[in-house]
Design an enzyme around this catalytic site. Structure first.
Site, PDB file in Angstrom:
ATOM      1  N   ARG A 167     -14.778  -6.250  -4.442  1.00 49.02           N
ATOM      2  CA  ARG A 167     -14.737  -4.795  -4.491  1.00 49.02           C
ATOM      3  C   ARG A 167     -16.061  -4.318  -3.886  1.00 49.02           C
ATOM      4  O   ARG A 167     -17.100  -4.959  -4.088  1.00 49.02           O
ATOM      5  CB  ARG A 167     -14.629  -4.315  -5.944  1.00 49.02           C
ATOM      6  N   HIS A 168     -16.016  -3.208  -3.169  1.00 46.59           N
ATOM      7  CA  HIS A 168     -17.242  -2.632  -2.614  1.00 46.59           C
ATOM      8  C   HIS A 168     -18.302  -2.437  -3.706  1.00 46.59           C
ATOM      9  O   HIS A 168     -17.978  -2.377  -4.883  1.00 46.59           O
ATOM     10  CB  HIS A 168     -16.931  -1.293  -1.951  1.00 46.59           C
ATOM     11  N   GLY A 169     -19.555  -2.272  -3.284  1.00 50.64           N
ATOM     12  CA  GLY A 169     -20.644  -2.060  -4.242  1.00 50.64           C
ATOM     13  C   GLY A 169     -20.669  -0.631  -4.785  1.00 50.64           C
ATOM     14  O   GLY A 169     -19.770   0.174  -4.510  1.00 50.64           O
TER      15      GLY A 169
END
Ligand code: NAG
Ligand code: NAG
Ligand code: NAG
Ligand code: NAG
Ligand code: NAG
Ligand code: NAG
Length: 463
Positions: A73-75
């Protein structure tokens, strides 16, 4: 006079301490807005630590990793434009209720509202869900930890396949991950650093049945709606209204939720304990966490079958690449894709985990079973915080008694070994794993699963 000042300073210190304690108690309840550090607290002290669990991988010493597939998942990101609009609306209400001439009197009567009116509304809609600077660090650090844990796979000049959802925050996360690995990593000669693949990373957008049945269906989130109006949320709304000296009709579950989210955003993005946090007790936070989990459950988890079935395209892609690596290994060829990293969303990971049967409670999450779900497995803050990662590692093992044991698999979620559903062990032979998921591998086809039932236009016309 001096003692009065000392007293005031002391009081202030105690208030600060209380604020710290209060907000520290909220951190575990931010659901999908949780910091990665709240899942792995040892990272606060050392963001490159592999943690206490790193030592015992439970692998025979004769096993070497062949392929690693990481779904990320993106940061840490900024709030979406919609959330920023709601926060602006709430903040404006607080500003309106404070008569400017009487600021001091008003502050004494309603300290929480005064503190929040004085808070600087610094978010603006152009930030719309973009990756925050902290999100870049999340990804760089994650890349360095994964490389340290699997040095043979991430060795210099090995090929990295990097794919991403088309969302800006994901592309930026992929680039940050890549940077974290350092300059020596080869991207296989392609100039394109990150390849966009929404059919894999945003399968939910491409699944007509999911869109019609869940995404664009007002009744599909009935449990969420019911919980927003139920007794637990009503209590929180009343409490917050009273703290802010606002008539309760001026607030609703959505506005209270945005206040809670702002507490989480300020911590995740700026590493500060914002005055928004002081509106909530730990009990309130549990209720708001449930609201977040409930939505994920019905929209991305076990609530509707199509939520997870729409991810079988990704599931099958994972096994196709594992198959290929096994084939290459068997014929003594070099592994063409030793490291595959794909960046998506919480909405990418959650359905896949549900498809595989993880974090499934005996009872569904509903508006009316908040108390019974106190110890639920489905807690999104533990599963998909920012920078969440699901990693499949394929191993080749020498000197095995049974030829099936030559290829083995481990899964890690957020850098912790997972227990396989079929065995409760942290390692499985590849054959056993494929056997357990045989039905999904053979019978779940994205196109068929996602097709809408044919509408009989003739019949409708006659109505
Ligand atoms: C947001 O802030 C930027 C710079 O701070 C500014 O250029 C932009 O106009 C602002 N956008 C909105 C929608 O207010
Ligand atoms: C995305 O990945 C799938 C599965 O690997 C592949 O079939 C498809 O061609 C890819 N799409 C793009 C645009 O690269
Ligand atoms: C919307 O969701 C409800 C509840 O699951 C379901 O009964 C109904 O068929 C759905 N409507 C559409 C158009 O899919
Ligand atoms: C965040 O704040 C805490 C306490 O104020 C501090 O100890 C920590 O070093 C900060 N972390 C970062 C990454 O700045
Ligand atoms: C794994 O452990 C859980 C909890 O102890 C148990 O309910 C489940 O039946 C076990 N599964 C298998 C396959 O042994
Ligand atoms: C559509 O509905 C009409 C009237 O009910 C029926 O006569 C016809 O056979 C149906 N067509 C299909 C393709 O199911």
């Amino acid at each position: 006079m001096a003692s009065l000042r000392v007293g005031a300073v002391l009081l202030f210190a105690v208030l600060l301490l209380l604020l710290e304690v209060a907000s520290a108690g909220l951190n575990g309840y931010f659901g999908t807005k949780s910091r990665y550090e709240d899942v792995n607290p040892y990272l606060v002290r050392d963001p490159l630590s592999l943690g206490p669990a790193a030592a015992g991988s439970g692998l025979p010493p004769s096993c070497a990793p062949l392929q690693l597939r990481a779904l990320l998942r993106h940061g840490t990101r900024y709030p979406t434009a919609e959330q920023i609009r709601r926060l602006g609306d709430l903040h404006a209400r607080l500003l309106r209720r404070r008569p400017a001439a009487d600021a001091e009197l008003s502050a004494a009567a309603c300290p929480a509202a005064a503190a929040l009116a004085a808070w600087q509304m610094w978010y603006n809609e152009s930030l719309d869900g973009r990756l925050a600077p902290q999100g870049r660090r999340d990804m760089e650090h994650l890349a360095r930890r994964l490389a340290a844990r699997f040095p043979a796979l991430f060795a210099a000049r090995r090929r990295l396949v990097l794919a991403s959802s088309s969302k800006h925050r994901c592309l930026q996360s992929g680039a940050a991950f890549r940077r974290g690995l350092g300059p020596s990593f080869s991207l296989g000669g392609d100039e394109a650093e990150v390849e966009v693949n929404d059919s894999l990373m945003r399968f939910f957008d491409h699944c007509a049945k999911f869109v019609a049945l869940v995404e664009e269906n007002d009744t599909a989130m009935g449990q969420v709606k019911a919980f927003k109006e139920g007794p637990e949320m009503r209590k929180v709304v009343e409490k917050v209204a009273s703290a802010l000296c606002l008539p309760v009709e001026e607030l609703n579950a959505d506005l209270v939720q945005v206040a809670f989210l702002t507490c989480s955003y300020e911590l995740a993005i700026k590493n500060v304990t914002s005055p928004w946090c002081s509106l909530f007790s730990e009990e309130d936070a549990k209720v708001l966490e449930y609201l977040n989990d409930l939505k994920q459950y019905w929209k991305r988890g076990y609530g509707y079958d199509i939520n997870s079935r729409s991810s079988c395209i990704l599931f099958q892609d994972i096994f196709q690449h594992l198959d290929k690596a096994v084939e290459e290994s068997k014929s003594s060829k070099p592994i063409s894709s030793p490291v595959i990293v794909q960046v998506g969303h919480a909405e990418t990971l959650q359905p896949l985990l549900a498809l595989m049967g993880f974090f499934k409670d005996d009872e569904p999450l509903k508006a009316n079973n908040y108390i019974r779900q106190t110890h639920r497995k489905f807690r999104t803050g533990r599963i998909v915080p920012y920078a969440a990662n699901l990693v499949f590692v394929l191993y080749h093992c020498d000197q095995v008694k049974n030829p099936e044991e030559e290829y083995q698999v481990q899964m890690l979620l957020n850098e912790k070994l997972m227990l396989f559903q079929h065995s409760n062990e942290t390692i499985s032979t590849y054959a056993e794993l494929k056997h357990y998921y045989k039905n999904i591998l053979e019978n779940c086809h994205f196109k068929e699963e996602c097709e809408l039932p044919k509408v009989n236009n003739t019949a409708i016309d006659e109505l």
